[in-house]
Write an enzyme that holds these catalytic residues in place. Structure first.
Site: not given
Ligand SMILES: Cc1cc2nc3c(=O)[nH]c(=O)nc-3n(C[C@H](O)[C@H](O)[C@H](O)COP(=O)(O)OP(=O)(O)OC[C@H]3O[C@@H](n4cnc5c(N)ncnc54)[C@H](O)[C@@H]3O)c2cc1C
Length: 386
Positions: A126, A363
């Site tokens: 989300e 993922e």
């Molecule tokens: C092309 C694409 C396809 C996708 N397909 C799907 C899909 O089909 N279904 C779905 O549900 N989602 C999907 N996603 C979402 C994807 O899984 C998320 O973008 C991903 O899990 C990261 O979440 P975020 O982008 O909110 O990053 P954030 O969680 O905001 O993270 C930002 C940064 O902080 C770091 N971080 C966060 N928490 C921690 C922690 N505890 N310890 C250390 N570092 C941390 C992360 O590693 C990252 O470097 C997709 C995303 C993309 C770009």
């Protein structure tokens, strides 16, 4: 190494390879550049029953192993990254129905997904919820025999093309992540709309859309497992999803390596093939070694899934983080080997480099995979000390 594959398995891989060589690979550039969901490829993959490889035959699948799914997924990603991505994302919807669905849900939803008649997608992420999957804000409220879903999912792969969605929402926010519940949502259900399709750094033909729920009416019988089981469903499907990402990363890395090596064998500088320079040879050696190691790890994860190994989460996370980082390094080296020509769009290596970044982010990012691995290995170390 053939992993002791049976005659039947080798026949399947041979048929898939033929399809990859004759159909997918020759138009991979066009499939990418079009910016349209690759329905032609998907239809042919469905005709070959590829979507249902690990699904039991009674639900329209092939009843084969996760290892078979992994080998075929790598072949598809090698030939056409777009088709490989659709194939992997489809499983994020199909697997939880297979693992947690009731008999009725399997008959109704799993069978058309396994046959490829319908495409699937999974919605967890989300705007304010990414790595912290337990904090999903989309709400589900039971009213009579229906849940009303409210919230927005983003980045959902196969969004819009898919007709079946597994969506994680919170049916009991006061219970925190224990309120999370997985729902099967159909395209066209009242109150459910597909929102904007994101413009991305790569994969323009794979849709990544919003899913918008405004009092979306989802029948009570579409709860997957039971209310409150959504976090478990999400974690289980992510184990499989990580194998899917690992095999995709290996397939893409292998393709970038193949192109890099082929170029090094024809490009001449200083009166000799660049493959004769030791600096290039060492890059080729590192690429070959890392791809091989990544493939073994990805297949070990598939083996863990086939054998119900308690190590699955750890190995799937290792496979995902290792192969995605290998893929990014290999694609970068493949561009280097092409020199300035690698930056020019006449060569596909620049696309591979853009695409490779995806595998490190979805993922669960590399940081999240390392968190999972550390948790598991430290748990093992502590239990061994007792
Ligand atoms: C092309 C694409 C396809 C996708 N397909 C799907 C899909 O089909 N279904 C779905 O549900 N989602 C999907 N996603 C979402 C994807 O899984 C998320 O973008 C991903 O899990 C990261 O979440 P975020 O982008 O909110 O990053 P954030 O969680 O905001 O993270 C930002 C940064 O902080 C770091 N971080 C966060 N928490 C921690 C922690 N505890 N310890 C250390 N570092 C941390 C992360 O590693 C990252 O470097 C997709 C995303 C993309 C770009």
């Amino acid at each position: 190494m053939d992993f002791g594959f049976s005659e039947e398995q080798l026949e399947l891989y041979e048929a898939v390879q033929e399809f990859c060589d004759d159909v997918l690979a020759p138009k991979a550039e066009e499939t990418d550049a079009k910016g349209e969901f690759p329905w032609d490829n998907v239809k042919q993959m469905a005709q070959m029953d590829l979507f249902g490889i690990p699904v039991p035959e009674e639900y329209g699948g092939m009843g084969l192993s996760w290892m078979d799914w992994a080998v075929v997924g790598e072949q598809l990603a090698h030939a056409c990254t777009t088709s490989g991505a659709v194939f992997a994302a489809h499983m994020l919807c199909m697997y939880p129905i297979m693992a947690f669905g009731s008999e009725e849900q399997k008959q109704k939803y799993l069978t058309p997904l396994a046959t490829g008649e319908k495409i699937g997608a999974m919605g967890l992420t989300e705007p304010d919820v990414g790595s912290d999957a337990g904090s999903v804000k989309t709400k589900a409220k039971l009213v009579g025999d229906e849940y009303l879903l409210n919230g927005t999912k983003i980045f959902i792969t196969n969004g819009g093309a898919a007709e079946t969605y597994v969506v994680i929402a919170n049916a009991n926010p006061e219970k925190g992540m224990r309120g999370l519940t997985a729902f099967i949502v159909e395209k066209g259900m009242e109150g459910f709309e597909i929102g904007k399709n994101e413009k991305k750094m790569g994969f323009p033909s794979v849709p990544n859309t919003e899913l918008i729920f405004q009092d979306a009416r989802v029948p009570r019988e579409n709860v997957l497992g039971r209310e409150g089981r959504g976090f478990r469903v999400a974690m289980d499907l992510l184990d499989v999803g990580r194998i899917g990402m690992a095999i995709g990363a290996v397939g893409l890395a292998q393709k970038a390596y193949d192109d890099g090596v082929a170029y090094s064998l024809v490009r001449e500088q200083f009166g000799q093939k660049i493959s004769e320079f030791q600096a290039i040879q060492h890059q080729i050696a590192d690429m070959a070694m890392e791809i091989e190691a990544g493939r073994l790890l990805a297949r070990k994860a598939a083996w863990c899934k086939d054998n119900g190994s308690p190590e699955l989460s750890k190995i799937a996370a290792m496979a995902k983080v290792y192969t995605s980082e290998v893929c990014a390094r290999v694609c970068n080296r493949a561009v280097n080997i092409h020199g300035g020509h690698g930056y020019i769009c006449d060569h596909a290596v620049q696309r591979y480099l853009r695409e490779s970044k995806l595998f490190e982010l979805v993922e669960g990012t590399s940081e999240i995979q390392r968190n999972v691995i550390a948790l598991e290995v430290l748990k093992e170390a502590i239990s061994q000390r007792k």
